[in-house]
Design an enzyme around this catalytic site. Structure first.
Site, mmCIF file in Angstrom:
data_model
loop_
_atom_site.group_PDB
_atom_site.id
_atom_site.type_symbol
_atom_site.label_atom_id
_atom_site.label_comp_id
_atom_site.label_asym_id
_atom_site.label_seq_id
_atom_site.Cartn_x
_atom_site.Cartn_y
_atom_site.Cartn_z
ATOM 1 N N SER A 1 -10.716 -0.989 -2.225
ATOM 2 C CA SER A 1 -9.796 -1.071 -1.126
ATOM 3 C C SER A 1 -10.339 -1.417 -0.006
ATOM 4 O O SER A 1 -9.309 -1.470 1.168
ATOM 5 C CB SER A 1 -9.382 0.284 -1.286
ATOM 6 O OG SER A 1 -8.300 0.489 -2.410
ATOM 7 N N HIS B 1 -4.344 6.323 2.785
ATOM 8 C CA HIS B 1 -4.742 5.039 2.469
ATOM 9 C C HIS B 1 -4.359 3.608 2.765
ATOM 10 O O HIS B 1 -5.026 2.942 3.156
ATOM 11 C CB HIS B 1 -4.465 5.074 0.529
ATOM 12 C CG HIS B 1 -5.229 3.785 0.000
ATOM 13 N ND1 HIS B 1 -4.640 2.539 0.114
ATOM 14 C CD2 HIS B 1 -6.426 3.671 -0.615
ATOM 15 C CE1 HIS B 1 -5.523 1.656 -0.682
ATOM 16 N NE2 HIS B 1 -6.565 2.395 -1.114
ATOM 17 N N ASP C 1 0.735 -1.400 0.033
ATOM 18 C CA ASP C 1 0.042 -0.098 0.077
ATOM 19 C C ASP C 1 0.726 1.273 -0.206
ATOM 20 O O ASP C 1 2.035 1.381 -0.188
ATOM 21 C CB ASP C 1 -0.906 0.075 1.244
ATOM 22 C CG ASP C 1 -2.265 0.668 0.868
ATOM 23 O OD1 ASP C 1 -2.353 1.681 0.577
ATOM 24 O OD2 ASP C 1 -3.323 -0.241 1.110
#
Length: 780
Positions: A571, A225, A152
């Site tokens: 996600s 994220h 990520d």
């Protein structure tokens, strides 16, 4: 690199510029050689890789300088600068399985409630049945040290979600490192975050040096994220967590809060791109991360990254190749299906050895209604902390207040940058449609033009799916039918006006779950005889940890900072499944990755909380191309009864069906099996003509004895028979095989068009367990 494929988070497609002229003749290629024999040292492997490069380079120095990565652990191969001709020459070598350009991939972007909603109320080993839950926890309390690796954007180690309070020593199985870099030292790792690395060579080979003024050259998460996905998988219990001053208030927790986390940072900002939408992750960097992760000792990999457009063959898909080696080592890999829905055949991560995850809703909304001047109240949703005064404001449609010269097309109503005329907007509520550009960017444009608030309306393609936004001014978002009602009101009166009420968090909303419109769908564009996605999980409006250097909107002009943020995308659903797999891995350490995937898939549900079929965002009944086997039920997966197992060799045989070998040590047999014969928990037959018979084998992982009978709901236009219709098991881990015969039903086939898919299912039950598999068939 030419024509990189980016998985964009909404509808906007960005085009990457050409390489600098000095790099016109070369790009980064991955040269894949299969697996290692285990007899060579890492130095010998490196020398071997250099020898390949020396065969196409003019001298040894050029060969060494051209190499970015030597994959020396589980994956055998390397990434290097090559010309197209050099790559073609290498691909002719007998040892080389494939040589392909390192593509750039994208996040599948578009937790206080989601785990309660899907029944994992106790987090690790949680179950609805309290007695079973306590028994399971006691029985497996020594199996807590499962390690989840994430590929990520990095991690924010100071988040309370990554506290190691009360955790025991780092597992002895861990062999990884805590790599230092910008604003990140070895002390940032702890007994929770036990490892962190970053990979940037392929990114910088394409874009040049990283701009460290807007990103950390280290495992630290600048974007948010990676922290969000990490805490969704394995975040600790954090009481009183919320977004933007109270939204989603509750106990934040990952699904496996006692598991350990290892972060592999592979995603970086797209230079010149919109930070609210785009990060890019290069395959060469990702494959290096996966190679290290398998050597480091991870048990589960969570990868919220995918591809849009044409799906690459398995031999030229870096994630698929890395995941194949993970499966060989018993590591479970969960990946996002992507956010290109509801368009058909858009699912990514199509390898059957990957758990491919779609996104669906939970039973929580952030209710912020609109009251129109005619007294009608319309439901809306928002998580902006900004509020309007309690009075009516003039209401205008964006297309009616654009700057002179703006084309009168659909984009005129979408509040794109610099499109609104301040003299027509100041002090008013502006109604905008979704479409091009980020949703939060539309609110920013209204604010730039002096608007008082923004109302964002879904287009029909978005239906009833509302991804809430932390807008930079007061605002709310409406489903498509309500957006049309607002437009009709504006067009029916000379002086339209409205007020927006502040948002409140509501639980137990209906229907729930339903499929998110953005969730990518089947059929499988690469191999239609395998259903993708495999399963769906919560991915709409999920609250989890965030980076303190990123605003909740990720807009550069937004200076707000939050500890937790609410975002949407596959996600977010991918780490939910990774967490469930982590718990299964702890409870059943001897199960293969295929057995774990089977347990998750065959216990999933196709009904919502009211017992009605799960629908898509438009309200239509969804099917296997939306949700695969159904919605995740982790507590049921703990005891699935039967599992469909598959080995590394089974997957090699599956790929052999297309005439490709992914392992030089395993030549394909002369008689190639059909891909539909893979022992998979779902059944798909493309272009059925006449009769097809498929073999499946199940393994008894339930009680020592059990008698299972089959129930069939055939797809329209197809006759289905399962033989035998009953299976008797006398021992745990006993295997039984059966045949599924599918025949085009001449009597009913006229009702189904050629090429049209129809769906059904079959299930095995012993009165306690229900082992359900979807069937997808298209007729020739």
């Amino acid at each position: 690199m030419k024509n990189p494929c980016f998985l964009l988070l909404l509808f906007l497609f960005s085009q990457v510029g050409a390489l600098p002229s000095s790099y016109d003749h070369r790009q980064v290629y991955i040269v894949y050689l299969g697996g290692h024999s285990g007899t060579k040292t890492q130095q010998e492997i490196l020398n071997h890789h250099h020898s390949f490069l020396l065969s196409v380079k003019t001298n040894e120095e050029e060969a060494k300088d051209s190499m970015l990565y030597s994959y020396k652990n589980s994956i055998n191969g390397f990434a290097a600068y090559l010309s197209k001709e050099e790559a073609a020459a290498l691909s002719q070598r007998e040892e080389v399985v494939s040589a392909f350009p390192s593509q750039a991939k994208q996040w599948a972007l578009q937790t206080t409630r989601s785990w309660d909603f899907i029944g994992l109320e106790e987090g690790f080993f949680g179950m609805n049945n309290v007695t079973a839950s306590m028994e399971m926890k006691h029985k497996h309390k020594h199996k807590k040290d499962i390690i989840v690796g994430l590929l990520d954007s990095g991690i924010w180690p100071e988040s309370k979600s990554f506290s190691d309070a009360g955790m025991g020593p780092v597992p002895k199985s861990w062999r990884g490192i805590c790599q230092e870099g910008d604003s990140f030292s070895s002390s940032d790792c702890n007994r929770k975050l036990i490892g962190a690395r970053y990979y940037i060579k392929a990114y910088e080979a394409y874009y040049g040096p990283l701009n460290t003024s807007s990103e950390y050259r280290s495992p630290r998460d600048h974007d948010g994220h990676g922290s969000h996905t990490s805490s969704t998988v394995a975040g600790r219990h954090v009481p009183g967590a919320s977004a933007l001053g109270g939204y989603g208030l509750g106990l934040a927790s990952g699904g496996a809060p006692r598991a350990r986390i290892a972060m592999y940072k592979v995603c970086w900002p797209l230079p010149g791109g919109d930070p609210a939408l785009e990060n890019t992750c290069f395959e060469a960097d990702m494959l290096a991360a996966m190679d290290d992760a398998l050597s480091d000792g991870v048990d589960v990999l969570s990868i919220s990254i995918g591809t849009t457009g044409t799906q690459p063959a398995y031999s030229q898909d870096g994630i698929a190749l890395g995941a194949l080696h993970a499966v060989k080592k018993g590591v479970v890999v969960s990946c996002s299906a992507g956010n290109s829905g509801p368009t058909p055949a858009t699912s990514s991560n199509l390898a059957p050895w990957i758990i491919t995850v779609g996104a669906s809703s939970i039973d929580r909304v952030f209710y912020s209604p609109v009251i129109l001047g005619n007294g009608i109240q319309i439901k809306g949703q928002s998580v902006t902390p900004f509020k309007l005064k309690k009075r009516f404001y003039p209401l205008v449609f964006a297309a009616d207040v654009v700057v002179p010269g703006t084309p009168k097309n659909i984009t005129a109503g979408q509040c794109l940058p610099n499109s609104l005329a301040p003299e027509k907007v100041k002090g008013k509520i502006v109604f905008c449609f979704r479409g091009n550009g980020p949703r939060v960017g539309k609110g920013m444009e209204v604010k730039r033009a002096g608007g008082a608030a923004v109302i964002l309306g879904n287009l029909p393609s978005n239906g009833n799916e509302v991804s809430v936004d932390a807008n930079v001014l007061p605002g709310t978002t409406l489903v498509s039918d309500d957006a049309i009602r607002v437009m009709k009101y504006i067009n029916s009166t000379k002086i339209a006006k409205a007020m927006i009420k502040p948002a409140v968090t509501l639980l137990h909303t209906k229907p729930a779950p339903f499929m998110a419109a953005f969730s990518s769908t089947g059929p499988n564009a690469l191999e239609p005889n395998i259903i993708k996605p495999d399963i769906t999980a919560p991915g709409l409006n999920i609250l989890a940890a965030w980076s303190r250097t990123s605003s909740p909107t990720k807009l550069p002009s937004d200076d707000r900072r939050v500890n937790y943020n609410i975002i949407s995308g596959t996600s977010m659903s991918c780490p939910h499944v990774a967490a469930a797999a982590t718990n299964l891995k702890a409870a059943h350490p001897k199960w293969s990755s295929a057995a774990i995937r089977s347990a998750l898939m065959t216990t999933a549900t196709t009904t919502n909380r009211d017992g009605d079929p799960i629908t898509d965002a438009s309200g239509k009944v969804a099917g296997p191309f939306n949700y695969g086997s159904g919605h995740l039920r982790p507590e049921h997966a703990m005891d699935p009864g039967l599992v469909y197992d598959a080995s590394y060799i089974d997957y090699l045989l599956f790929v052999c069906a297309n005439g490709t070998s992914l392992d030089p040590a395993f030549p394909c047999p002369k008689d190639r099996p059909s891909p539909r014969d893979l022992n998979h928990p779902s059944v798909a037959v493309s272009k059925l003509s006449g009769t097809v018979t498929i073999k499946r084998t199940v393994t008894n992982v339930g009680g020592h004895k059990g008698v299972y009978s089959v129930t069939i709901s055939p797809p329209p236009g197809v006759a289905v028979d399962v033989s035998p219709s009953g299976l008797s098991f006398w021992h745990k881990m006993e295997k039984k095989s059966f045949l599924i015969t599918l025949k085009a039903d001449e009597g009913g086939s006229g009702k189904v068009s050629s090429g049209e898919y129809t769906f059904g299912w079959y299930s095995w039950s012993d009165g306690v367990h229900v082992v359900r598999s979807p069937i997808a068939v298209s007729l020739a």
